[in-house]
Design a protein around this motif. Structure first.
Motif, short mmCIF file in Angstrom:
data_model
loop_
_atom_site.label_atom_id
_atom_site.label_comp_id
_atom_site.label_asym_id
_atom_site.label_seq_id
_atom_site.Cartn_x
_atom_site.Cartn_y
_atom_site.Cartn_z
N LYS A 13 5.85 10.66 12.41
CA LYS A 13 6.14 9.70 13.47
C LYS A 13 4.90 8.85 13.73
O LYS A 13 3.81 9.39 13.92
N PRO A 14 5.03 7.52 13.76
CA PRO A 14 3.82 6.68 13.79
C PRO A 14 3.14 6.54 15.15
O PRO A 14 1.95 6.24 15.21
N TYR A 15 3.84 6.70 16.25
CA TYR A 15 3.25 6.54 17.59
C TYR A 15 2.50 5.21 17.70
O TYR A 15 1.35 5.15 18.15
N GLY A 16 3.17 4.14 17.32
CA GLY A 16 2.51 2.85 17.21
C GLY A 16 2.00 2.27 18.52
O GLY A 16 1.13 1.40 18.51
N ARG A 17 2.49 2.73 19.66
CA ARG A 17 2.08 2.17 20.93
C ARG A 17 0.69 2.64 21.36
O ARG A 17 0.10 2.11 22.31
N PHE A 18 0.17 3.68 20.69
CA PHE A 18 -1.08 4.30 21.12
C PHE A 18 -2.26 3.85 20.26
O PHE A 18 -2.11 3.39 19.13
N GLU A 19 -3.46 4.05 20.81
CA GLU A 19 -4.69 3.81 20.07
C GLU A 19 -4.84 4.86 18.96
O GLU A 19 -4.25 5.94 19.04
N PRO A 20 -5.62 4.57 17.92
CA PRO A 20 -5.72 5.48 16.77
C PRO A 20 -6.08 6.92 17.12
O PRO A 20 -5.56 7.86 16.51
N ASP A 21 -6.99 7.14 18.09
CA ASP A 21 -7.38 8.51 18.40
C ASP A 21 -6.23 9.30 19.01
O ASP A 21 -6.05 10.49 18.72
N ILE A 22 -5.40 8.64 19.83
CA ILE A 22 -4.24 9.32 20.42
C ILE A 22 -3.18 9.56 19.35
O ILE A 22 -2.58 10.64 19.28
N ARG A 23 -2.96 8.57 18.49
CA ARG A 23 -1.99 8.74 17.41
C ARG A 23 -2.34 9.94 16.54
O ARG A 23 -1.48 10.73 16.16
N ALA A 24 -3.62 10.09 16.24
CA ALA A 24 -4.05 11.17 15.35
C ALA A 24 -3.77 12.54 15.96
O ALA A 24 -3.26 13.44 15.28
N VAL A 25 -4.07 12.71 17.23
CA VAL A 25 -3.88 14.02 17.85
C VAL A 25 -2.41 14.34 18.04
O VAL A 25 -1.97 15.49 17.89
N LEU A 26 -1.59 13.34 18.34
CA LEU A 26 -0.15 13.58 18.48
C LEU A 26 0.48 13.89 17.13
O LEU A 26 1.39 14.73 17.05
N THR A 27 0.02 13.23 16.10
CA THR A 27 0.53 13.51 14.75
C THR A 27 0.19 14.93 14.34
O THR A 27 1.04 15.65 13.79
N GLU A 28 -1.03 15.34 14.58
CA GLU A 28 -1.45 16.70 14.20
C GLU A 28 -0.69 17.75 14.99
O GLU A 28 -0.37 18.83 14.46
N ALA A 29 -0.37 17.46 16.24
CA ALA A 29 0.36 18.43 17.07
C ALA A 29 1.72 18.74 16.49
O ALA A 29 2.23 19.86 16.63
N ARG A 30 2.33 17.78 15.82
CA ARG A 30 3.65 18.03 15.24
C ARG A 30 3.56 18.98 14.06
O ARG A 30 4.44 19.82 13.84
N PHE A 31 2.48 18.87 13.30
CA PHE A 31 2.27 19.85 12.22
C PHE A 31 1.93 21.22 12.81
O PHE A 31 2.39 22.25 12.31
#
Length: 369
Positions: A13-31
Motif C-alpha cells: 500500500k503506497p500511503y501517498g498522502r504521507f511524507e516518506p518517513d511516515i510511509r516507510a514505517v506504515l509499510t513496514e508495519a504491514r509486514f
C-alpha cells in the motif's frame, strides 16, 4: 479445530498522502503484522491461518513486497492459505505465478475454486476472485462443491455481504444467507477493514494493521474455534501496532484546549498514534493562534502523524488584541475594518477572519523594542 482468520493485508500500500518517513514505517508495519499472526498462531497451538483476500494492495507489487511477504510467512511453523481478492485477483500469468515461484511448502495459493481437505474431515471451500469486480456472487459455487466425509465446511471469500456504501466495495456481492445455502460451519470473509460479525457463523476479520481514519480500534485477526454440533467461538485478537484516531474538540478558550490535549496524551502512546483532529468553537484570536502553535510545535512532534482541520475554529479579536493593533496607525485601521467585516455573513466574513488572523500573526512575529 482452531484457526486464525485474517484478511486485507494490502502489502505494498503506497500511503501517498504521507511524507516518506511516515510511509516507510506504515509499510513496514504491514509486514510486521505477518510475524504477529505467525507468532500468535504458534503460541495458541494453531496450525492454519486463512487469509480472505487482498493479501497485496495491487496486482503488480514490487519484487521486494513479494519476497518480504513469503519470507515472513516462512519464519513460522504454520500453514498459510491465501485467497486472491479484488485488489490481487487471480488472472492468468499474473501476480500469483510470481508468488508461486517463491512460495515455500507452508503456503497454499487458492487461485482455483477447488475444495481442500485441510485436516481429517475438515474442508476449506475457497471463492477466489478472478476479476476485480465480479457481477456474480463469488460464493455461489460453494453449493456444488463436494466434500466427502466432511465434519466441518469452512468457506473463504472476499466481497460485500451487504452494501457498505462509500467505505467498502459494492461489487462482488455475497448472499447474506450463504452459510445456510451452502451448509457452511463458518464463512471467513475479507473486504471490510474492521472486525464485523454478520451472524454467528459469518465474520469479517478486518485488516491486521489499520490503514485509515475510519475507526479507533487497532487491527485484529479472529481466533475461530469450530466443532461439530455447536456454534463457532470467535475471539478478536489484537494484531495492529498503530492507532488511527479521529477527534473533534470544541474549544472556546485556551484552558479548554489544554484540557483536551492533556486527556489525549494521558490515554494513548503518542508514538503509535495518527490523529486527524478537527477544531471548532469561537475563541479569542490570540488563543486560536496559541492553540495552533502548540499543535505545530509540540503535539505534532509527539504523535506519529497529525492532521489538523481548524476552519471551524473562529478566532475573534479581543478588545486587548484590537487595542494592541490600534496604536499602529494604518495597521490598526486595517484591523478595525477587518474586525467589522467578520460580523457580516458569507464569503467576505470568511476572508475578513483569515486576513485579520494573518495580520495579527505577522504583527506578533515582529520583534518589539
Amino acid at each position: 479445530m482452531k484457526f486464525l482468520h485474517s484478511a486485507d493485508w494490502q502489502l505494498g500500500k503506497p500511503y501517498g498522502r504521507f511524507e516518506p518517513d511516515i510511509r516507510a514505517v506504515l509499510t513496514e508495519a504491514r509486514f510486521d503484522a505477518i510475524d504477529t499472526l505467525g507468532k500468535a498462531a504458534v503460541e495458541l497451538g494453531i496450525v492454519h491461518i486463512l487469509v480472505a483476500g487482498d493479501i497485496f494492495d495491487n496486482e503488480g507489487p514490487e519484487d521486494r513486497t513479494i519476497v518480504q511477504a513469503v519470507s515472513r510467512m516462512g519464519r513460522h511453523n504454520v500453514k498459510w492459505w491465501l485467497l486472491p481478492g479484488n485488489h490481487d485477483f487471480a488472472r492468468n500469468g499474473g501476480l500469483w505465478n510470481r508468488v508461486r515461484q517463491r512460495a515455500e511448502d507452508g503456503i497454499t495459493i487458492l487461485s482455483d475454486a477447488t475444495p481442500y481437505e485441510i485436516d481429517s474431515g475438515i474442508w476449506l471451500l475457497p471463492a477466489p476472485l478472478v476479476h476485480r469486480h465480479n457481477l456474480e456472487d463469488p460464493t455461489a459455487q460453494f453449493d456444488g462443491m463436494e466434500t466427502p466425509g466432511a465434519t466441518l465446511r469452512i468457506g473463504l471469500a472476499h466481497g460485500s455481504i451487504r452494501d457498505f456504501g462509500s467505505q467498502g466495495e459494492t461489487k462482488n456481492q455475497i448472499a447474506p444467507d450463504r452459510v445456510r445455502r451452502s451448509r457452511l460451519d463458518y464463512l471467513a470473509l475479507g473486504d471490510w477493514h474492521g472486525v464485523l460479525k454478520v451472524d454467528q457463523r459469518t465474520w469479517y476479520a478486518g485488516t491486521p494493521e489499520t490503514d485509515r481514519f475510519q475507526r479507533d480500534e487497532p487491527g485484529h485477526a479472529l481466533v475461530v474455534d469450530l466443532a461439530t454440533g455447536r456454534e463457532p467461538e470467535v475471539t478478536p485478537l489484537r494484531t495492529g501496532r498503530f492507532i488511527w484516531l479521529r477527534r473533534e474538540w470544541l474549544v472556546n478558550d485556551l484552558a479548554a484546549f489544554d484540557a483536551e490535549n492533556d486527556r489525549l496524551l494521558a490515554a494513548v502512546d503518542p508514538a503509535v498514534v495518527l490523529l486527524q483532529l478537527t477544531l471548532s468553537g469561537i475563541t479569542g484570536l490570540s488563543d486560536r493562534i496559541a492553540m495552533l502553535r502548540h499543535l505545530e510545535d509540540d503535539l505534532a512532534h509527539r504523535l506519529r502523524y497529525l492532521d489538523v482541520r481548524a476552519d471551524n475554529l473562529v478566532g475573534r479579536p479581543s478588545d486587548d488584541d484590537l487595542a494592541t493593533l490600534a496604536v499602529e496607525g494604518m495597521l490598526g485601521a486595517a484591523a478595525a475594518k477587518l474586525a467589522a467585516g467578520i460580523d457580516a455573513e458569507g464569503q467576505d466574513a470568511t476572508l475578513a477572519k483569515r486576513a485579520l488572523e494573518r495580520l495579527f500573526v505577522e504583527y506578533s512575529r515582529e520583534e518589539r523594542p
